[in-house]
Design a protein around this motif. Sequence first.
Motif, PDB file in Angstrom:
ATOM      1  N   TYR A  16       0.900  -1.129   0.113  1.00 49.29           N
ATOM      2  CA  TYR A  16       0.035   0.081   0.004  1.00 49.29           C
ATOM      3  C   TYR A  16       0.910   1.241  -0.029  1.00 49.29           C
ATOM      4  O   TYR A  16       1.537   1.485   0.918  1.00 49.29           O
ATOM      5  N   LEU A  19       4.257   1.029   2.024  1.00 47.90           N
ATOM      6  CA  LEU A  19       4.091   0.014   3.039  1.00 47.90           C
ATOM      7  C   LEU A  19       4.017  -1.346   2.566  1.00 47.90           C
ATOM      8  O   LEU A  19       2.992  -1.734   1.645  1.00 47.90           O
ATOM      9  N   VAL A  21       2.982  -4.461   2.595  1.00 48.65           N
ATOM     10  CA  VAL A  21       1.851  -5.314   3.562  1.00 48.65           C
ATOM     11  C   VAL A  21       1.818  -6.799   3.384  1.00 48.65           C
ATOM     12  O   VAL A  21       1.593  -7.336   4.530  1.00 48.65           O
ATOM     13  N   PRO A  40      -0.289  -9.386  15.769  1.00 48.20           N
ATOM     14  CA  PRO A  40      -0.561  -7.989  16.014  1.00 48.20           C
ATOM     15  C   PRO A  40      -1.379  -7.208  15.042  1.00 48.20           C
ATOM     16  O   PRO A  40      -1.393  -7.358  13.571  1.00 48.20           O
ATOM     17  N   SER A  41      -2.004  -6.196  15.490  1.00 47.75           N
ATOM     18  CA  SER A  41      -2.751  -5.549  14.765  1.00 47.75           C
ATOM     19  C   SER A  41      -1.943  -4.782  13.364  1.00 47.75           C
ATOM     20  O   SER A  41      -0.940  -4.384  13.957  1.00 47.75           O
ATOM     21  N   GLY A  43      -0.453  -6.059  10.773  1.00 47.00           N
ATOM     22  CA  GLY A  43       0.228  -7.126  10.474  1.00 47.00           C
ATOM     23  C   GLY A  43       0.183  -7.545   9.030  1.00 47.00           C
ATOM     24  O   GLY A  43       1.147  -8.163   8.484  1.00 47.00           O
ATOM     25  N   GLY A  44      -1.261  -7.387   8.629  1.00 47.31           N
ATOM     26  CA  GLY A  44      -1.497  -7.648   7.354  1.00 47.31           C
ATOM     27  C   GLY A  44      -2.414  -9.024   7.110  1.00 47.31           C
ATOM     28  O   GLY A  44      -2.562  -9.541   5.941  1.00 47.31           O
ATOM     29  N   SER A  46      -5.782  -9.329   7.581  1.00 52.34           N
ATOM     30  CA  SER A  46      -6.989  -8.940   6.862  1.00 52.34           C
ATOM     31  C   SER A  46      -6.608  -8.883   5.231  1.00 52.34           C
ATOM     32  O   SER A  46      -7.416  -9.542   4.393  1.00 52.34           O
ATOM     33  N   THR A  47      -5.364  -8.113   4.998  1.00 53.78           N
ATOM     34  CA  THR A  47      -4.901  -8.014   3.693  1.00 53.78           C
ATOM     35  C   THR A  47      -4.889  -9.467   3.016  1.00 53.78           C
ATOM     36  O   THR A  47      -5.098  -9.772   1.748  1.00 53.78           O
TER      37      THR A  47
END
Length: 245
Positions: A16, A19, A21, A40-41, A43-44, A46-47
């Motif tokens: 992104y 970034l 990702v 951790p939030s 971190g990728g 969801s992607t």
Amino acid sequence: MAGEALIELRGVNKHYGKLHVLQDIDLTVGRGEVVVVIGPSGGGKSTLCRAINRLETIESGTITLDGRPLPEEGRALAQLRAEVGMVFQSFNLFAHRTVLDNIMLAPVKVRKKRKDEAARRARELLDRVGLVSQAEKFPAQLSGGQQQRVAIARALAMDPKALLFDEPTSALDPEMINEVLEVMRQLAREGMTMVVVTHEMGFARSAANRVVFMADGRIVEDRTPEEFFTAPRSERAKDFLSKIL
Ligand code: ADP
Ligand code: MG
């Protein structure tokens, strides 16, 4: 690993802007396997899920489902989305449709199923998630846990080859988390192939064949739950576990 590969990612990269990702992601999910993705939030995670369902494009690498590369567009892409169901944190039900209609919609529109057949199957699935008595209600009349179970039934209505769950219980009040996890455990026992992003470590320990720990766009560990929870190898995972357990 259970059976042959159903979902396979090889050398997958995505940015992104600056970034990075998804960084050289290699991941194989066998047929019937349950892979829990934690980390951790940011971190990728969801992607990664969205890439598998082709809701995100990737820049390099390959993703195959059942040995075939993900389609780029058109009918084949719609077909792929039907074959890999996705359940989100925010149930995403159609607010102005009844529970039954929510489940019937895609089978009728995408699969061209007859309405009576789709309705029969929808009631069957509602029964499976313990909600057959709620068929004529609207989503807002249900609790969060019930809505998420409807979302799972809706995904199942397309007879998916695999289901992706992105933090399915994160938006729920604590007392509703278990009813959703129980439906997911049942699916796992029935042999559904599942990729589950979750912070529910009890679920990861009891239902996962493998735990994938993802941080900063990389898969840092990919091991059995026993191995991961008793002896994480990386400092990143040790640090993460010390904060949440
Ligand atoms: P996770 O699910 O592990 O919390 P995400 O996959 O949501 O991680 O996000 C990974 C990183 O990518 C985060 O830093 C997030 O801010 C960023 N990101 C996610 N979606 C977008 C987007 N559409 N545009 C720009 N950055 C994004
Ligand atoms: Mg996420």
